[in-house]
Design an enzyme around this catalytic site. Structure first.
Site, PDB file in Angstrom:
ATOM      1  N   SER A  26       0.865  -1.174   0.000  1.00  0.00           N
ATOM      2  CA  SER A  26       0.000   0.000   0.000  1.00  0.00           C
ATOM      3  C   SER A  26       0.900   1.221   0.000  1.00  0.00           C
ATOM      4  O   SER A  26       2.056   1.153   0.449  1.00  0.00           O
ATOM      5  CB  SER A  26      -0.887   0.005   1.253  1.00  0.00           C
ATOM      6  OG  SER A  26      -1.550   1.246   1.408  1.00  0.00           O
ATOM      7  N   TYR A  29      -2.206   0.535  10.633  1.00  0.00           N
ATOM      8  CA  TYR A  29      -2.246  -0.166   9.347  1.00  0.00           C
ATOM      9  C   TYR A  29      -0.955   0.086   8.578  1.00  0.00           C
ATOM     10  O   TYR A  29      -0.362  -0.841   7.999  1.00  0.00           O
ATOM     11  CB  TYR A  29      -3.460   0.325   8.560  1.00  0.00           C
ATOM     12  CG  TYR A  29      -3.563  -0.178   7.145  1.00  0.00           C
ATOM     13  CD1 TYR A  29      -3.943  -1.487   6.877  1.00  0.00           C
ATOM     14  CD2 TYR A  29      -3.316   0.669   6.057  1.00  0.00           C
ATOM     15  CE1 TYR A  29      -4.069  -1.951   5.569  1.00  0.00           C
ATOM     16  CE2 TYR A  29      -3.436   0.220   4.756  1.00  0.00           C
ATOM     17  CZ  TYR A  29      -3.813  -1.086   4.515  1.00  0.00           C
ATOM     18  OH  TYR A  29      -3.929  -1.543   3.225  1.00  0.00           O
TER      19      TYR A  29
END
Length: 234
Positions: free
Chosen positions: A136, A150
């Site tokens: 990501s 995260y």
């Protein structure tokens, strides 16, 4: 052994994983779909022999091993692994509990590592095995406090991809971490006010992944970043 290349795709029931599976299938690959609840997709009706579904749990080492074993027994080869399964817990590093942080790391880092390890011997056979870790842009920068935990897991996923790249390079295994920004999936739509049409289409990300796993050994790509907006990623 089958003459058709086969790719294992985790988290293949929806979103990015489902898009990757369909794009690779349409490109002639055999696809093995790791899903919590296995279900044959509608698009597989024309060639069901090129679609294998497996009940996969990213939190289980045995599940990864059983999946790799089933594919080798059925098809005799593993050409690519796309480790896509992941979770998001939108909490700061202060808010998150030990159990929640452990879950993030287990699914987003240990899960891909376990799957790559289970498939490693199969990936070596052809001399051109491929591993894609779905990272990501949150693994390249921390954009907000609530994305912090995260992001920690995705920073580790980026490191995992680099470690796998070094580990398998002499055996022809090429590992790449793909780092998207907002992709029009349930996960992204749940945490953003951005409209789906303003996000990266999962099928476009799937096309990137197809390109990466079909490159020759001499065109190794360590990281590939994709964004729907103008933004620095480091």
């Amino acid at each position: 052994m089958s003459d058709t290349r086969i790719a294992l795709i985790s988290g293949a029931n929806r979103g990015i994983g489902a898009a990757v599976a369909q794009v690779l299938f349409n490109a002639g690959w055999t696809v093995s779909l790791g899903m919590r609840t296995p279900q044959m997709p509608d698009w597989a009706e024309d060639a069901p022999d090129r679609v294998h579904v497996f009940a996969y749990d990213a939190a289980s080492e045995k599940s990864a091993q059983d999946w790799a074993k089933a594919v080798m027994e059925t098809h005799g080869r593993i050409d690519a692994v796309i480790a896509n399964a992941g979770i998001m817990i939108p909490k700061t590093p202060i808010e998150i509990t030990d159990d929640e942080m452990a879950q993030l790391l287990d699914i987003n880092v240990q899960g891909p590592r376990r799957l790559a390890a289970a498939c490693w011997d199969g990936l070596k056979v052809s001399g051109k095995g491929r591993v894609i870790i779905l990272g990501s842009l949150s693994g390249k920068r921390v954009k907000s406090a609530r994305a912090g935990s995260y992001a920690m897991s995705k920073f580790a996923a980026v490191g995992l991809a680099h470690a796998l790249r070094h580990t398998g390079f002499e055996d022809g295994i090429r590992a790449t971490v793909v780092c998207p920004g907002f992709v029009a999936t349930d996960m992204a739509l749940a945490i953003s006010d951005r409209a789906a049409e303003a996000m990266t289409d999962p099928k476009d990300l799937a096309a990137v992944i197809q390109m990466l796993i079909e490159l020759p050994n001499e065109a190794s790509v360590a990281e590939f970043c994709v964004n729907c907006q103008l933004e620095e990623s480091f």
